[in-house]
Design a protein around this motif. Structure first.
Motif, mmCIF file in Angstrom:
data_model
loop_
_atom_site.group_PDB
_atom_site.id
_atom_site.type_symbol
_atom_site.label_atom_id
_atom_site.label_comp_id
_atom_site.label_asym_id
_atom_site.label_seq_id
_atom_site.Cartn_x
_atom_site.Cartn_y
_atom_site.Cartn_z
ATOM 1 N N LYS A 51 0.836 -1.201 0.000
ATOM 2 C CA LYS A 51 0.000 0.000 0.000
ATOM 3 C C LYS A 51 0.876 1.259 0.000
ATOM 4 C CE LYS A 51 -3.564 2.376 2.699
ATOM 5 N NZ LYS A 51 -4.432 2.328 3.908
ATOM 6 N N GLY A 52 0.531 2.210 -0.854
ATOM 7 C CA GLY A 52 1.287 3.451 -0.958
ATOM 8 C C GLY A 52 2.414 3.407 -1.970
ATOM 9 N N GLU A 53 2.716 2.223 -2.490
ATOM 10 C CA GLU A 53 3.806 2.100 -3.467
ATOM 11 C C GLU A 53 3.365 2.675 -4.814
ATOM 12 O OE1 GLU A 53 6.494 -1.392 -5.643
ATOM 13 O OE2 GLU A 53 5.413 -1.827 -3.779
ATOM 14 N N ILE A 54 4.264 3.400 -5.447
ATOM 15 C CA ILE A 54 4.020 3.954 -6.769
ATOM 16 C C ILE A 54 4.642 3.023 -7.804
ATOM 17 C CG2 ILE A 54 4.358 5.924 -8.313
ATOM 18 C CD1 ILE A 54 2.543 6.555 -5.975
ATOM 19 N N LEU A 55 3.800 2.402 -8.612
ATOM 20 C CA LEU A 55 4.317 1.490 -9.631
ATOM 21 C C LEU A 55 4.973 2.252 -10.772
ATOM 22 C CD1 LEU A 55 1.916 -0.168 -8.146
ATOM 23 C CD2 LEU A 55 2.205 -1.714 -10.061
ATOM 24 N N PHE A 56 4.385 3.384 -11.132
ATOM 25 C CA PHE A 56 5.033 4.308 -12.060
ATOM 26 C C PHE A 56 4.407 5.679 -11.895
ATOM 27 C CE2 PHE A 56 1.864 1.987 -14.689
ATOM 28 C CZ PHE A 56 1.036 3.026 -15.071
ATOM 29 N N ALA A 57 5.190 6.713 -12.210
ATOM 30 C CA ALA A 57 4.744 8.097 -12.036
ATOM 31 C C ALA A 57 4.670 8.809 -13.377
ATOM 32 C CB ALA A 57 5.696 8.844 -11.106
ATOM 33 N N LYS A 58 3.817 9.812 -13.444
ATOM 34 C CA LYS A 58 3.650 10.589 -14.658
ATOM 35 C C LYS A 58 4.994 11.197 -15.079
ATOM 36 C CE LYS A 58 0.946 14.363 -16.660
ATOM 37 N NZ LYS A 58 -0.138 15.359 -16.438
ATOM 38 N N LEU B 111 -3.430 -8.512 -10.227
ATOM 39 C CA LEU B 111 -3.950 -9.794 -9.738
ATOM 40 C C LEU B 111 -4.829 -9.609 -8.515
ATOM 41 C CD1 LEU B 111 -0.923 -12.281 -9.986
ATOM 42 C CD2 LEU B 111 -3.045 -12.340 -11.304
ATOM 43 N N SER B 112 -4.329 -8.850 -7.540
ATOM 44 C CA SER B 112 -5.071 -8.615 -6.305
ATOM 45 C C SER B 112 -4.688 -7.247 -5.752
ATOM 46 C CB SER B 112 -4.760 -9.717 -5.276
ATOM 47 O OG SER B 112 -3.371 -9.740 -4.961
ATOM 48 N N GLY B 113 -5.443 -6.778 -4.756
ATOM 49 C CA GLY B 113 -5.207 -5.447 -4.221
ATOM 50 C C GLY B 113 -6.008 -4.407 -4.989
ATOM 51 N N ARG B 114 -5.734 -3.124 -4.680
ATOM 52 C CA ARG B 114 -6.440 -2.019 -5.340
ATOM 53 C C ARG B 114 -5.420 -0.998 -5.834
ATOM 54 N NH1 ARG B 114 -9.887 0.275 -0.846
ATOM 55 N NH2 ARG B 114 -10.547 1.746 -2.459
ATOM 56 N N TYR B 115 -5.696 -0.418 -6.993
ATOM 57 C CA TYR B 115 -4.759 0.495 -7.631
ATOM 58 C C TYR B 115 -5.536 1.680 -8.209
ATOM 59 C CZ TYR B 115 -2.134 -3.801 -7.211
ATOM 60 O OH TYR B 115 -1.568 -4.935 -6.704
ATOM 61 N N ARG B 116 -4.873 2.841 -8.255
ATOM 62 C CA ARG B 116 -5.552 4.045 -8.720
ATOM 63 C C ARG B 116 -4.633 4.867 -9.609
ATOM 64 N NH1 ARG B 116 -7.358 7.625 -3.946
ATOM 65 N NH2 ARG B 116 -5.100 7.943 -3.828
ATOM 66 N N LEU B 117 -5.216 5.348 -10.709
ATOM 67 C CA LEU B 117 -4.537 6.330 -11.551
ATOM 68 C C LEU B 117 -4.792 7.696 -10.933
ATOM 69 C CD1 LEU B 117 -5.510 4.901 -15.053
ATOM 70 C CD2 LEU B 117 -3.243 4.834 -13.998
ATOM 71 N N LYS B 118 -3.769 8.294 -10.334
ATOM 72 C CA LYS B 118 -3.948 9.468 -9.491
ATOM 73 C C LYS B 118 -4.512 10.664 -10.245
ATOM 74 C CE LYS B 118 -1.088 10.524 -6.265
ATOM 75 N NZ LYS B 118 0.123 10.894 -5.487
ATOM 76 N N GLU B 119 -3.958 10.970 -11.410
ATOM 77 C CA GLU B 119 -4.389 12.168 -12.131
ATOM 78 C C GLU B 119 -5.858 12.095 -12.548
ATOM 79 O OE1 GLU B 119 -0.084 12.186 -12.060
ATOM 80 O OE2 GLU B 119 -1.544 10.660 -12.618
ATOM 81 N N ARG C 104 6.906 7.579 -22.515
ATOM 82 C CA ARG C 104 6.743 8.270 -21.239
ATOM 83 C C ARG C 104 5.373 7.986 -20.648
ATOM 84 N NH1 ARG C 104 11.438 9.990 -18.852
ATOM 85 N NH2 ARG C 104 12.884 10.589 -20.517
ATOM 86 N N ARG C 105 5.322 7.883 -19.323
ATOM 87 C CA ARG C 105 4.048 7.658 -18.643
ATOM 88 C C ARG C 105 3.209 8.933 -18.647
ATOM 89 N NH1 ARG C 105 3.783 2.164 -18.419
ATOM 90 N NH2 ARG C 105 5.513 1.262 -17.236
ATOM 91 N N THR C 106 1.928 8.775 -18.891
ATOM 92 C CA THR C 106 1.018 9.920 -18.880
ATOM 93 C C THR C 106 0.200 9.979 -17.600
ATOM 94 O OG1 THR C 106 -0.696 8.623 -20.020
ATOM 95 C CG2 THR C 106 0.830 9.898 -21.394
ATOM 96 N N GLN C 107 0.318 8.942 -16.750
ATOM 97 C CA GLN C 107 -0.421 8.885 -15.492
ATOM 98 C C GLN C 107 0.486 8.327 -14.396
ATOM 99 O OE1 GLN C 107 -3.691 9.900 -14.997
ATOM 100 N NE2 GLN C 107 -3.667 10.620 -17.126
ATOM 101 N N THR C 108 0.030 8.480 -13.155
ATOM 102 C CA THR C 108 0.710 7.890 -12.007
ATOM 103 C C THR C 108 -0.146 6.759 -11.470
ATOM 104 O OG1 THR C 108 1.761 9.974 -11.393
ATOM 105 C CG2 THR C 108 1.595 8.295 -9.670
ATOM 106 N N LEU C 109 0.441 5.584 -11.309
ATOM 107 C CA LEU C 109 -0.284 4.426 -10.789
ATOM 108 C C LEU C 109 0.161 4.159 -9.358
ATOM 109 C CD1 LEU C 109 -2.280 2.107 -11.330
ATOM 110 C CD2 LEU C 109 -0.321 0.730 -12.076
#
Length: 219
Positions: A99-106, A117-125, A147-152
């Motif tokens: 929880k709280g880990e950023i998989l990738f940032a904008k 697979l499991s857990g919950r994830y959000r595209l911040k922007e 380049r990433r366009t969102q933060t996961l």
């Protein structure tokens, strides 16, 4: 020339032809034929090292051919249905996410994509929460600058599967059909995202247009 020697020369010709193949399925098919012919020749000639090599390569080539044919079948099915990408899971690596880990940032350089697979994830922007069984990050593969366009962000600990773009490229170039259907899947996802964006814009415009009317009624 005896018929046994003819079999040997046929095995040599098949081996050369297999080496000339540019795509994986014809290569595996010719590899299997080469193994069968070479194994027959080696058996009659008593060439035990060659027999051993071909006894190992025959099931290996057969398994790899089956694996690629199954992959193509699943990709075709997925491309005609709900864009489900379960077919890619056997080629992905599992990892735990806290929880709280950023998989990738904008703005980050994109090098892989994920399957939740499991857990919950959000595209911040966008403020969008992703469901389980969802592929995210695949559009970076298609992006010109990668380049990433969102933060996961992970908002509840769980597990994801990941695959690097280099591995996707390997699958892409090994078989043209896989590449075609992957492009189709990515394109359909892009158009789906555009439709959602257009619907959201239309909703906001309707809300903004209704606001002055409410103010006039209140007045």
């Amino acid at each position: 020339m005896t018929w046994v020697e003819a079999i040997g020369w046929l095995g040599a010709a098949l081996s050369i032809s297999a080496s000339a193949m540019k795509t994986i399925i014809p290569l595996r098919c010719l590899g299997i034929a080469t193994n069968v012919v070479s194994l027959t020749y080696a058996s009659f000639m008593g060439l035990y090292p060659s027999m051993t090599v071909n006894l190992v390569l025959l099931p290996l080539n057969s398994f790899r051919l089956f694996q690629m044919l199954r992959l193509i079948k699943k990709v075709k099915t997925a491309s005609k249905s709900d864009l489900n990408m379960d077919w890619l899971k056997p080629f992905m690596a599992r990892r735990a996410v806290k929880k709280g880990e950023i998989l990738f940032a904008k703005g980050d350089s994109a090098s892989c994509m994920f399957y939740t697979l499991s857990g919950r994830y959000r595209l911040k922007e966008l403020g969008i929460e992703l469901p389980q069984g969802h592929v995210v990050g695949e559009m970076g593969f298609m992006s010109p600058n990668n380049r990433r366009t969102q933060t996961l962000e992970c908002i509840e600990s769980g597990e994801v599967l990941s695959i690097t773009y280099d591995e996707v490229r390997q699958l892409y170039f090994q078989n043209p059909e896989f590449g075609f259907y992957f492009l189709r899947l990515a394109s359909e996802r892009l158009f789906n995202n555009m439709e959602k964006m257009e619907a959201e814009i239309a909703r906001l415009r309707t809300t903004q247009a209704a606001a002055p009317i409410k103010e006039q009624v209140s007045a």
